[in-house]
Design an enzyme around this catalytic site. Structure first.
Site, PDB file in Angstrom:
ATOM      1  N   GLU A  16      -1.444  -9.179   3.420  1.00  0.00           N
ATOM      2  CA  GLU A  16      -1.304  -9.768   4.765  1.00  0.00           C
ATOM      3  C   GLU A  16      -2.643 -10.200   5.352  1.00  0.00           C
ATOM      4  OE1 GLU A  16      -0.837  -6.600   3.968  1.00  0.00           O
ATOM      5  OE2 GLU A  16      -1.406  -5.204   5.578  1.00  0.00           O
ATOM      6  N   CYS A  71       0.841  -1.201   0.000  1.00  0.00           N
ATOM      7  CA  CYS A  71       0.000   0.000   0.000  1.00  0.00           C
ATOM      8  C   CYS A  71       0.880   1.257   0.000  1.00  0.00           C
ATOM      9  CB  CYS A  71      -0.980  -0.028   1.150  1.00  0.00           C
ATOM     10  SG  CYS A  71      -2.472   0.895   0.760  1.00  0.00           S
ATOM     11  N   HIS A  96      -3.469  -5.119   0.372  1.00  0.00           N
ATOM     12  CA  HIS A  96      -2.899  -5.656   1.615  1.00  0.00           C
ATOM     13  C   HIS A  96      -2.947  -7.183   1.614  1.00  0.00           C
ATOM     14  CE1 HIS A  96      -2.493  -1.910   3.951  1.00  0.00           C
ATOM     15  NE2 HIS A  96      -3.524  -1.496   3.237  1.00  0.00           N
TER      16      HIS A  96
HETATM   17  N1  GLN Z   1      -1.973   6.759   2.750  1.00  0.00           N
HETATM   18  C1  GLN Z   1      -2.064   6.006   1.544  1.00  0.00           C
HETATM   19  C2  GLN Z   1      -3.414   6.171   0.882  1.00  0.00           C
HETATM   20  O1  GLN Z   1      -4.343   6.628   1.494  1.00  0.00           O
HETATM   21  C3  GLN Z   1      -1.776   4.538   1.798  1.00  0.00           C
HETATM   22  C4  GLN Z   1      -2.759   3.871   2.687  1.00  0.00           C
HETATM   23  C5  GLN Z   1      -2.291   2.547   3.225  1.00  0.00           C
HETATM   24  O2  GLN Z   1      -1.112   2.249   3.200  1.00  0.00           O
HETATM   25  N2  GLN Z   1      -3.197   1.736   3.742  1.00  0.00           N
HETATM   26  O3  GLN Z   1      -3.588   5.826  -0.262  1.00  0.00           O
END
Ligand code: GLN
Length: 528
Positions: free
Chosen positions: A506, A379, A504
């Protein structure tokens, strides 16, 4: 359907969620179907807005629900299908009631904790009931006696009365502190916590005693007598080094037998082999490997919970032990990078929000890319990998995500709504499960062995398609895309293993089914 209500006593952080998940896992070993639900007495509507510093990681479900990290334990330990119905907070309860009150639904009645709040709680328990489930396990957050928890305990008491006491088991997880000076395990706090429950009309059937020392027969007898719990219901839950040892531990204590007998449930035979296999894999490991996790919440055990677990699953699959070196991205500087990351065979940059530690993460990513160290960016970690690549490989000086530099000359990461010609994926935060098409011959394809997968998202910003060609010309590769065109994964062409994913992974890793990306990341680090 039978119901097990899991409450906690004496202190928080007792591993109630793990205990609930392990009970679920054990019942599945008997061939039963379980569901799991978490009730959280706080007034936030969901943990989505809570800082990981306070509350640990926000765990995201397929349907996009932002939930408590205990739901991660439930998914890792059982096959229960979880949706937003399985995560209930007091905030949701009050929000519903107040909205109905404003609509005039209560027809002039006084709206009260009993019956309105308790009815709404009971209704949420029923709404999570699923056909075919034999045992519904419900965990109540917090500690018995907390002010916020009272309406929930009252609702659970009423619920047992409604469905018949024989269909409900109250399981209480309590701490038995060991006093070194006296060399004694003390039962009084547990007794008092059970007394609190009994004053509220709840008599626990099972007492799960969290302890660092073995319980003597005498202590068990004492607990049984003073807590009014049958001897077979006093369970020793010893500290263990691996959470995956808990199901077998509880089985050894006869928890599953006790539950089946209490409910007069026919089940079996019991097949514990999946958990025995995990234990075996854990003990067979020889090689040790250091992996750096570069983030801003590294002092907190729980903030990257699922990432740590998924790394562990990957290590299990590769037959090695991991030493996860937690590197605080806020103290990482050009001078310290080499020293801090020196012995690490792989570098992982997890998700995150906000400005803090961004420069340190960029340094770690550059270090991984330039030195051929296996890298997994998740992310925010992926977004920063794109930023780093744009600046130092594609010659896009000052490239950034508009989250951190709204005036950047090269917004390689930008909010979805700023980007033209792309699928409109709804609200401002992309949440929950989305399809991802995997590029042939990519590292992702090698890992997944499939052309399309579904992964869970939680972010506002995206890879900016306007820079796609420029970055590809400089040696970035696209590992996966949403069918609507959004870039979901990037790789670096002349690097042994460099993967950034917008989702994600994970959240979908289990000890029995390690996530392919974590498995391949650890494998690449092992090859180094
Ligand atoms: N802050 C980034 C976004 O909003 C990444 C978010 C995250 O890593 N879950 O896109």
């Amino acid at each position: 359907m039978r119901h097990i209500f899991v409450t906690g006593g004496v202190v928080s952080s007792l591993g109630k969620g793990l205990t609930a998940a392990s009970i679920g896992a054990l019942l599945e070993c008997w061939g039963l179907r379980v569901s799991l639900q978490k009730l959280d007495p706080y007034l936030n509507v969901d943990p989505g807005t809570m800082s990981p510093f306070q509350h640990g990681e926000v765990y995201v479900l397929d349907d996009g629900a932002e939930t408590d990290l205990d739901l991660g334990h439930y998914e890792r330990f059982t096959h229960a299908r979880l949706t937003r119905r399985n995560s209930v907070s007091a905030g949701q309860i009050y929000e519903t009631i107040l909205r109905r009150e404003r609509r005039g639904d209560f027809l002039g009645q006084t709206v009260q904790v009993i019956p309105h709040v308790t009815d709404e709680i009971k209704d949420r328990l029923h709404r999570a009931e699923e056909d075919g489930v034999d045992v519904a396990i419900v965990e109540l957050g917090g500690t018995a006696g907390d002010m916020e928890g009272m309406p929930f305990l009252e609702a659970l008491r009423q619920f047992a009365l409604d469905v018949g006491r024989a269909n409900v088991l109250f399981a209480h997880v309590a701490l038995l502190p060991y006093l070194r000076m006296a060399d004694e395990v003390k039962t009084k706090p547990a007794q008092q916590s059970v007394a609190t429950l009994r004053a509220l009309g709840i008599q626990p059937d099972l007492l799960l005693c969290r302890t660092e020392k073995h319980l003597t027969g005498e202590i068990r007898k004492k607990l049984s007598l003073f807590c009014n719990v049958p001897a077979a219901g006093v369970i020793q839950e010893l500290d263990v080094t691996s959470i995956y040892a808990v199901p077998a531990l509880l089985h050894g204590e006869g928890v599953d037998r006790f539950i089946l007998d209490s409910f007069s449930l026919e089940a079996g035979p019991c097949d514990l082999s999946p958990w025995e296999r995990v234990r075996e894999m854990e003990s067979r490991r020889r090689r040790q490997l250091a992996i750096a996790l570069v983030g801003k919440y590294i002092d907190l055990q729980d903030a990257y919970k699922s990432v740590y677990e998924a790394l562990e699953h990957g290590a299990l699959a590769c037959g090695c032990r991991l030493d996860v070196v937690r590197v605080d991205s806020e103290i990482l500087t050009g001078d310290s990078v080499l020293g801090l990351l020196k012995d690490c065979a792989g570098i992982l940059v997890p998700g995150g929000f906000g400005n803090r530690g961004i420069d340190g993460k960029l340094l770690a990513i550059r270090h991984a890319r330039e030195r051929g160290i296996p890298f997994l960016g998740i992310c925010l970690g992926m977004q920063l990998a794109v930023v780093e690549f744009a600046r130092h490989r594609a010659g896009l000086d000052g490239a950034h995500s508009t989250e951190f530099d709204p005036a950047t000359p090269h917004p390689v990461i930008a909010p979805m709504e700023d980007q033209k010609n792309l699928a409109n994926l709804g609200g401002s935060m992309r949440l929950g499960s989305y399809p991802c098409r995997i590029a042939p011959r990519s590292l992702l394809h090698r890992a997944y062995g499939r052309d399309e997968v579904r992964e869970r998202h939680r972010h506002r910003y995206e890879f900016n398609g306007a820079y796609r060609e420029r970055l590809l010309d400089s040696g970035l590769a696209i590992g996966g895309t949403h069918p609507g065109g959004l870039v979901e994964a990037v790789e670096v062409e002349d690097h042994p293993w460099f993967v950034g994913v917008q989702f994600h992974p994970e959240f979908q890793s289990k000890p029995h089914r390690p996530h392919p990306l974590f498995r391949d990341f650890v494998a690449a680090a092992l090859r180094r």
